[in-house]
Design an enzyme around this catalytic site. Structure first.
Site: not given
Length: 524
Positions: A496-498, A502
């Site tokens: 999952i960004h940001p 991650e």
């Protein structure tokens, strides 16, 4: 005295026999128990998280249940309500004061994000402490209500065993109360250890039993110890602006990954906490102005030194709260070294119908969720027809220091000791949280490593994460590790960004490679 032969299952699965003398004259307690006239199906001794979980689970299964709980005031006179260590003097107030310290850091960041904040921003200990204590009291009341709703009888008495089915206690009015049960679960937890060999330690020092209930700021504080309790308390004290020193005789966070532990210390030291390493206190005296003068010896130089503080907090470990239980009257075996209760994989003690869970048990992780789950599973085996045992492997936990340290599974040292250096691969990275960039924060100690078996499919043995919200990050990956995740499976997981999380699914560099593990750039 009547003699009764009791069959006891040993911890190794063998049977042994003990002849136990039972006082038949204690108001007929033993006779009533022997005659099958016991008061309850289950009696829980201890009203902490584990004990309450047992009681509520058994009541839900239709059993007649009682809980006995009593808090012996600390040497400084601190006392609290139902709920045990976690609710009153552990996880809950600790996390709230940790949050107070984190907010202080965010206030420092705010101008970089466009907020105009007048400096300095003072911290009000009294206001924070009152808010935290009020929340804790609401939890105390909530536990009372939950027991009442489930028709669990609660006795606020200091219980001790009369025989293997009966405990005795004295109520506030001086009335003696005898309670008997078919099954008894001991869940009394532990209390902080005092260094009674040190002059003035008991008279002038406090522990984690007291720090969260102080009405006034502790001021300049010396924290003695290298445990997670020591580091967490020192961390939030520094974070709210107090002059804080940690005195440690040996290594910090014993039992945790030592690379991660060293980085925790580095971060704390760089953010204002002072450390006296290799030092041990020998005396505490109160000066005429009310301050405390502490004398200690530096093991590296052999020299004696002194310092003055407003508060001395002992955080040198915990001891099981078993001293007043008269366990010998029931025939319950304890460790001669730790005084903790010995149990088998079913949580059974040396007496078949007496069980123990939580911090009072030898060899168990001293964690609230462990006690809760072990208690529920135990009750389901006793009354619900289940055969499921508690699995004590791969239990996640987090140390709530200013930069949080979350971990699950084996440390790097444990993995190497168990499998050999040539069979272990460690993937790691230094990363910078996005939130740190605009604020200009130092991210030198933000670090993650995954300990794996080297042979395919590279089973993940442990995960260690140092950074913001480490507990939230670690919890999700703990499920994967519990289910036997491999390194390849983690690498195929989309991040999952940001987020900081991650970084775990982007670990491509191994220690063995010798390459620089510093993450550079973004979105790639």
């Amino acid at each position: 005295m009547a003699a009764m032969a009791v069959a006891l299952r040993g911890l190794g699965g063998r049977f042994r026999w003990r002849t136990q003398a039972v006082a038949g004259g204690v108001r007929g307690a033993a006779r009533g128990a022997a005659a099958g006239q016991r008061d309850y199906d289950l009696l829980v001794v201890g009203g902490g998280s584990g004990g309450l979980a047992c009681a509520k689970e058994a009541a839900q299964l239709g059993r007649k249940v009682a809980v006995v709980d009593y808090v012996e005031p600390s040497p400084q006179g601190t006392r609290w309500g139902l709920g045990g260590t976690c609710v009153n003097v552990g996880c809950i107030p600790k996390k709230l004061m940790h949050q107070a310290a984190l907010l202080g850091g965010l206030i420092q960041d705010a101008p970089n994000y466009g907020w105009e904040v007048a400096q300095p921003v003072p911290h009000d200990w009294r206001k924070m402490a009152e808010a935290v204590q009020n929340h804790v009291k609401s939890l105390n009341w909530g536990h009372r209500v939950q027991l009442q709703d489930r028709k669990v009888k609660y006795f606020n008495i200091k219980a001790s065993f009369v025989d293997e089915h009966t405990v005795c206690g004295v109520a506030k009015g001086g009335k003696e109360i005898l309670l008997s049960a078919d099954h008894i679960i001991i869940a009394t937890g532990g209390r902080p250890r005092y260094p009674t060999h040190i002059e003035g330690a008991l008279e002038y020092g406090i522990t984690s039993d007291d720090i969260f209930w102080l009405k006034e700021s502790p001021g300049k504080t010396l924290v003695v110890g290298a445990s997670y309790v020591a580091l967490e308390c020192a961390g939030f004290l520094t974070g709210i602006g107090l002059d804080t020193t940690i005195m440690m005789r040996s290594i910090p966070l014993r039992g945790f990954d030592q690379q991660m532990s060293s980085m925790v210390i580095e971060h704390m030291a760089s953010h204002g906490t002072r450390f006296l390493r290799g030092c041990a206190p020998s005396r505490v005296r109160r000066l005429p102005d009310g301050q405390l003068q502490v004398t200690w010896e530096d093991s590296t130089t052999g020299k004696e030194d002194t310092g003055t503080f407003d508060t001395v907090l002992w955080a040198i470990g915990r001891v099981p709260d078993t001293r007043s239980l008269n366990l010998e009257k029931a025939g319950v075996d304890t460790s001669p070294d730790t005084q903790k209760i010995l149990v088998d994989s079913r949580e059974a003690t040396s007496v078949p119908h007496i069980y123990a869970i939580g911090d009072v048990v030898e060899g168990r992780p001293e964690l609230t969720p462990i006690a809760i789950m072990a208690g529920r599973l135990l009750v389901q085996r006793l009354f619900g027809g289940s055969s499921d045992l508690m699995d004590y492997d791969n239990v996640p936990t987090t140390v709530f220091t200013p930069l949080e340290y979350g971990c699950v599974g084996l440390s790097e040292e444990e993995a190497v000791a168990r499998h050999g250096q040539e069979h272990v691969e460690v993937y790691h990275a230094h990363y910078k949280p996005l939130e740190f960039t605009v604020a200009g924060r130092d991210a030198s100690q933000c670090y993650v490593k995954m300990v794996c078996l080297r042979e395919p499919p590279q089973l993940v043995l442990g995960l260690h994460f140092l950074g913001p919200n480490a507990g939230e990050v670690t919890q999700g990956f703990a499920l994967g590790i519990k289910c036997g995740a491999s390194y390849a499976q983690v690498m195929r997981t989309v991040g999952i960004h940001p987020t900081c999380s991650e970084e775990v699914v982007k670990l491509r560099i191994s220690k063995r490679s010798g390459l620089d593990p510093t993450v550079t750039g973004c979105u790639g």
